[in-house]
Design a protein around this motif. Structure first.
Motif, PDB file in Angstrom:
ATOM      1  N   VAL A 199       0.821  -1.212   0.000  1.00 20.73           N
ATOM      2  CA  VAL A 199       0.000   0.000   0.000  1.00 20.73           C
ATOM      3  C   VAL A 199       0.854   1.261   0.000  1.00 20.73           C
ATOM      4  CG1 VAL A 199      -1.965  -1.122   1.101  1.00 20.73           C
ATOM      5  CG2 VAL A 199      -0.163  -0.082   2.525  1.00 20.73           C
ATOM      6  N   THR A 200       2.169   1.099  -0.057  1.00 21.69           N
ATOM      7  CA  THR A 200       3.051   2.264  -0.111  1.00 21.69           C
ATOM      8  C   THR A 200       4.007   2.128  -1.295  1.00 21.69           C
ATOM      9  OG1 THR A 200       4.787   1.279   1.267  1.00 21.69           O
ATOM     10  CG2 THR A 200       2.997   2.460   2.404  1.00 21.69           C
ATOM     11  N   ALA A 201       4.508   3.274  -1.730  1.00 21.42           N
ATOM     12  CA  ALA A 201       5.459   3.264  -2.834  1.00 21.42           C
ATOM     13  C   ALA A 201       6.717   2.496  -2.445  1.00 21.42           C
ATOM     14  CB  ALA A 201       5.812   4.696  -3.241  1.00 21.42           C
ATOM     15  N   ALA A 202       7.168   2.678  -1.221  1.00 21.92           N
ATOM     16  CA  ALA A 202       8.371   1.964  -0.758  1.00 21.92           C
ATOM     17  C   ALA A 202       8.163   0.456  -0.805  1.00 21.92           C
ATOM     18  CB  ALA A 202       8.732   2.420   0.649  1.00 21.92           C
ATOM     19  N   GLY A 203       6.963   0.021  -0.403  1.00 22.05           N
ATOM     20  CA  GLY A 203       6.662  -1.408  -0.429  1.00 22.05           C
ATOM     21  C   GLY A 203       6.629  -1.955  -1.844  1.00 22.05           C
ATOM     22  N   VAL A 204       6.020  -1.192  -2.766  1.00 19.34           N
ATOM     23  CA  VAL A 204       5.959  -1.611  -4.175  1.00 19.34           C
ATOM     24  C   VAL A 204       7.354  -1.684  -4.770  1.00 19.34           C
ATOM     25  CG1 VAL A 204       5.204  -0.939  -6.487  1.00 19.34           C
ATOM     26  CG2 VAL A 204       3.628  -0.731  -4.553  1.00 19.34           C
ATOM     27  N   ILE A 205       8.161  -0.658  -4.542  1.00 13.80           N
ATOM     28  CA  ILE A 205       9.512  -0.604  -5.104  1.00 13.80           C
ATOM     29  C   ILE A 205      10.352  -1.773  -4.581  1.00 13.80           C
ATOM     30  CG2 ILE A 205      11.657   0.731  -5.162  1.00 13.80           C
ATOM     31  CD1 ILE A 205       9.834   3.269  -5.038  1.00 13.80           C
ATOM     32  N   SER A 206      10.227  -2.057  -3.297  1.00 13.24           N
ATOM     33  CA  SER A 206      10.979  -3.165  -2.711  1.00 13.24           C
ATOM     34  C   SER A 206      10.538  -4.501  -3.295  1.00 13.24           C
ATOM     35  CB  SER A 206      10.780  -3.171  -1.187  1.00 13.24           C
ATOM     36  OG  SER A 206      11.449  -4.280  -0.604  1.00 13.24           O
ATOM     37  N   ALA A 207       9.237  -4.675  -3.488  1.00 11.02           N
ATOM     38  CA  ALA A 207       8.715  -5.926  -4.053  1.00 11.02           C
ATOM     39  C   ALA A 207       9.184  -6.103  -5.504  1.00 11.02           C
ATOM     40  CB  ALA A 207       7.191  -5.940  -3.975  1.00 11.02           C
ATOM     41  N   VAL A 208       9.204  -5.007  -6.238  1.00 10.84           N
ATOM     42  CA  VAL A 208       9.681  -5.064  -7.631  1.00 10.84           C
ATOM     43  C   VAL A 208      11.159  -5.430  -7.672  1.00 10.84           C
ATOM     44  CG1 VAL A 208      10.134  -3.685  -9.703  1.00 10.84           C
ATOM     45  CG2 VAL A 208       7.937  -3.478  -8.524  1.00 10.84           C
ATOM     46  N   ASP A 209      11.962  -4.811  -6.787  1.00 11.00           N
ATOM     47  CA  ASP A 209      13.391  -5.137  -6.714  1.00 11.00           C
ATOM     48  C   ASP A 209      13.592  -6.619  -6.418  1.00 11.00           C
ATOM     49  OD1 ASP A 209      14.273  -2.576  -7.251  1.00 11.00           O
ATOM     50  OD2 ASP A 209      14.425  -1.996  -5.140  1.00 11.00           O
ATOM     51  N   THR A 210      12.848  -7.123  -5.459  1.00 11.51           N
ATOM     52  CA  THR A 210      12.977  -8.526  -5.051  1.00 11.51           C
ATOM     53  C   THR A 210      12.592  -9.464  -6.185  1.00 11.51           C
ATOM     54  OG1 THR A 210      12.516  -7.952  -2.740  1.00 11.51           O
ATOM     55  CG2 THR A 210      12.198 -10.258  -3.389  1.00 11.51           C
ATOM     56  N   TRP A 211      11.521  -9.138  -6.891  1.00 11.80           N
ATOM     57  CA  TRP A 211      11.029 -10.005  -7.973  1.00 11.80           C
ATOM     58  C   TRP A 211      12.045 -10.089  -9.112  1.00 11.80           C
ATOM     59  CZ3 TRP A 211       9.370  -9.493 -13.125  1.00 11.80           C
ATOM     60  CH2 TRP A 211       8.574 -10.536 -13.626  1.00 11.80           C
ATOM     61  N   PHE A 212      12.628  -8.958  -9.475  1.00 13.46           N
ATOM     62  CA  PHE A 212      13.604  -8.963 -10.569  1.00 13.46           C
ATOM     63  C   PHE A 212      14.926  -9.626 -10.156  1.00 13.46           C
ATOM     64  CE2 PHE A 212      11.033  -5.888 -12.935  1.00 13.46           C
ATOM     65  CZ  PHE A 212      11.282  -6.279 -14.240  1.00 13.46           C
ATOM     66  N   ALA A 213      15.301  -9.500  -8.889  1.00 16.34           N
ATOM     67  CA  ALA A 213      16.580 -10.043  -8.423  1.00 16.34           C
ATOM     68  C   ALA A 213      16.504 -11.507  -8.023  1.00 16.34           C
ATOM     69  CB  ALA A 213      17.090  -9.216  -7.243  1.00 16.34           C
ATOM     70  N   ALA A 214      15.303 -12.059  -7.933  1.00 16.96           N
ATOM     71  CA  ALA A 214      15.145 -13.444  -7.457  1.00 16.96           C
ATOM     72  C   ALA A 214      15.912 -14.415  -8.350  1.00 16.96           C
ATOM     73  CB  ALA A 214      13.670 -13.811  -7.424  1.00 16.96           C
ATOM     74  N   PRO A 215      16.704 -15.308  -7.759  1.00 16.33           N
ATOM     75  CA  PRO A 215      17.444 -16.293  -8.560  1.00 16.33           C
ATOM     76  C   PRO A 215      16.513 -17.387  -9.068  1.00 16.33           C
ATOM     77  CG  PRO A 215      17.752 -16.733  -6.241  1.00 16.33           C
ATOM     78  CD  PRO A 215      16.946 -15.463  -6.319  1.00 16.33           C
ATOM     79  N   ALA A 216      17.060 -18.283  -9.868  1.00 19.21           N
ATOM     80  CA  ALA A 216      16.263 -19.416 -10.351  1.00 19.21           C
ATOM     81  C   ALA A 216      15.715 -20.181  -9.152  1.00 19.21           C
ATOM     82  CB  ALA A 216      17.121 -20.325 -11.218  1.00 19.21           C
ATOM     83  N   GLY A 217      14.417 -20.468  -9.186  1.00 17.94           N
ATOM     84  CA  GLY A 217      13.763 -21.139  -8.072  1.00 17.94           C
ATOM     85  C   GLY A 217      13.116 -20.172  -7.101  1.00 17.94           C
ATOM     86  N   GLY A 218      13.338 -18.873  -7.295  1.00 23.61           N
ATOM     87  CA  GLY A 218      12.798 -17.863  -6.385  1.00 23.61           C
ATOM     88  C   GLY A 218      11.466 -17.292  -6.820  1.00 23.61           C
ATOM     89  N   ASN A 219      10.873 -17.848  -7.884  1.00 23.84           N
ATOM     90  CA  ASN A 219       9.564 -17.437  -8.380  1.00 23.84           C
ATOM     91  C   ASN A 219       9.519 -15.958  -8.761  1.00 23.84           C
ATOM     92  OD1 ASN A 219       6.896 -18.026  -9.135  1.00 23.84           O
ATOM     93  ND2 ASN A 219       6.091 -17.261  -7.181  1.00 23.84           N
ATOM     94  N   GLY A 220      10.609 -15.518  -9.400  1.00 17.76           N
ATOM     95  CA  GLY A 220      10.651 -14.133  -9.862  1.00 17.76           C
ATOM     96  C   GLY A 220      10.817 -14.059 -11.362  1.00 17.76           C
ATOM     97  N   PHE A 221      11.525 -13.041 -11.822  1.00 17.12           N
ATOM     98  CA  PHE A 221      11.724 -12.800 -13.248  1.00 17.12           C
ATOM     99  C   PHE A 221      12.307 -14.016 -13.963  1.00 17.12           C
ATOM    100  CE2 PHE A 221      14.693 -11.531 -16.617  1.00 17.12           C
ATOM    101  CZ  PHE A 221      13.870 -10.808 -17.458  1.00 17.12           C
ATOM    102  N   THR A 222      13.349 -14.606 -13.390  1.00 17.62           N
ATOM    103  CA  THR A 222      14.025 -15.729 -14.050  1.00 17.62           C
ATOM    104  C   THR A 222      13.097 -16.916 -14.242  1.00 17.62           C
ATOM    105  OG1 THR A 222      16.143 -15.049 -13.099  1.00 17.62           O
ATOM    106  CG2 THR A 222      15.989 -17.306 -13.913  1.00 17.62           C
ATOM    107  N   ASP A 223      12.249 -17.188 -13.264  1.00 21.47           N
ATOM    108  CA  ASP A 223      11.339 -18.340 -13.364  1.00 21.47           C
ATOM    109  C   ASP A 223      10.103 -18.040 -14.198  1.00 21.47           C
ATOM    110  OD1 ASP A 223      12.966 -19.952 -11.760  1.00 21.47           O
ATOM    111  OD2 ASP A 223      12.042 -19.213  -9.919  1.00 21.47           O
TER     112      ASP A 223
END
Length: 338
Positions: A165-189
């Motif tokens: 519900v905050t910009a900081a929360g969204v930005i952090s979630a986006v960072d985490t999703w793009f940085a997630a390694p294989a198996g982390g259910n992010g961009f790579t997967d």
């Protein structure tokens, strides 16, 4: 003393053999004149074919290397164009996003977000480029499209930021999703469809090869897509009614793209170094091929002046033989007894 003359049959056989020999010589010289190469290589090499065989083997290998060089050139140029297009799309968007984030104008925010969304789709399409029949940014899995699609990427991010519900929360979630390694259910997967293994190197010469290891998971590419996607999420409905939060997302996206622009320049420079290596290898191969062709010519080529002279002489002799044969065949008994 009475001279001994050959009989008619013997004379006919002799003329036939001479005619056949001259025709064979004429055919051989015509072939040499046409091809520029001696027909009797055994005589040209004095029976020692080792030097000629070595040259032919080297020329054959160079032919294969030239093909590999052409493929490597196409592959590298394709990657470079994809990176250039993606970088241009991102860097051109950065000032607009920064301005929208700074002014916090709702119209500018929505316009900038929609523009970022369209640029994201275009960047994904550019990165899904093929070099011939192979995807250029999928690593070893050249038959697989590297990125699922722009909308699929945004759908994955929308799920990842759910509950924020905050910009900081969204930005952090986006960072985490793009940085997630294989198996982390992010961009790579969810989005990357290629392989973690680099594509096979191109052999450009004896002991010389080059590898293009860039894939769509490269940090510079991911950070570029992240900047565009963060702004595009506003167009997808992130933080509805929160103008301040959306402004921060837009400003952060612009800053992200400015940083990613430098990263992309470095990545393009690395690909450019590979292109330069490929070009030098091609130049060396062409020079070596020229030298080998000259060496082969010295061994196997027929001298055009000597061949033309011999060809003309053989034609004259054959025509003379035909005239003699015709004259002898036309003798009458009365002329013979006269």
């Amino acid at each position: 003393m009475t001279p001994i003359n050959s009989g008619d049959m013997a004379r006919q056989a002799l003329l036939g053999r001479q005619s056949s020999l001259l025709k064979t010589t004429l055919t051989r010289l015509t072939q040499e004149m046409t091809t520029g190469e001696k027909s009797d290589l055994a005589q040209a090499t004095a029976g020692d074919f080792r030097a000629l065989s070595a040259i032919d083997h080297s020329l054959s290998a160079l032919g294969a290397y030239k093909t590999a060089n052409a493929e490597a050139t196409l592959f590298a140029e394709t990657v470079q164009r994809a990176l250039e297009t993606t970088q241009t799309l991102a860097t051109d968007a950065a000032p607009t996003l920064l301005q929208a984030g700074t002014n916090a104008n709702p119209t500018q925010i929505q316009a900038g977000a929609q523009d970022a969304r369209q640029r994201l789709f275009s960047a994904v399409a550019a990165l899904n480029v093929r070099a011939g029949d192979r995807y250029a940014l999928s690593g070893a899995a050249t038959d697989q499209k590297p990125l699922a699609g722009g909308q699929e990427l945004l759908n994955g991010l929308t799920a990842a930021i759910a509950g924020q519900v905050t910009a900081a929360g969204v930005i952090s979630a986006v960072d985490t999703w793009f940085a997630a390694p294989a198996g982390g259910n992010g961009f790579t997967d969810q989005i990357y469809g290629g392989s973690a293994t680099p594509s096979a190197p191109f052999r450009l010469g004896d002991g010389d090869g080059v590898s293009l290891t860039t894939t769509a998971t490269d940090p510079a590419i991911r950070d570029t897509l992240k900047g565009l996607a963060l702004a595009a999420l506003v167009a997808e409905g992130a933080l509805p009614g929160d103008r301040t939060g959306q402004s921060l997302m837009m400003k952060t996206a612009g800053e992200q793209l400015m940083t990613a622009g430098s990263q992309m320049s470095d990545l393009r420079g690395a690909v450019g170094s590979v292109e330069a290596h490929i070009g030098l290898a091609g130049t060396r191969a062409s020079a070596e091929e020229t030298a080998l062709q000259i060496a082969r010519t010295k061994i196997a080529s027929a001298d055009p002046y000597e061949t033309a002279t011999a060809l003309e002489d053989t034609k004259t002799r054959l025509e003379t033989l035909y005239q003699i044969t015709a004259r002898l065949s036309g003798l009458l008994l009365a002329d013979y007894l006269r």
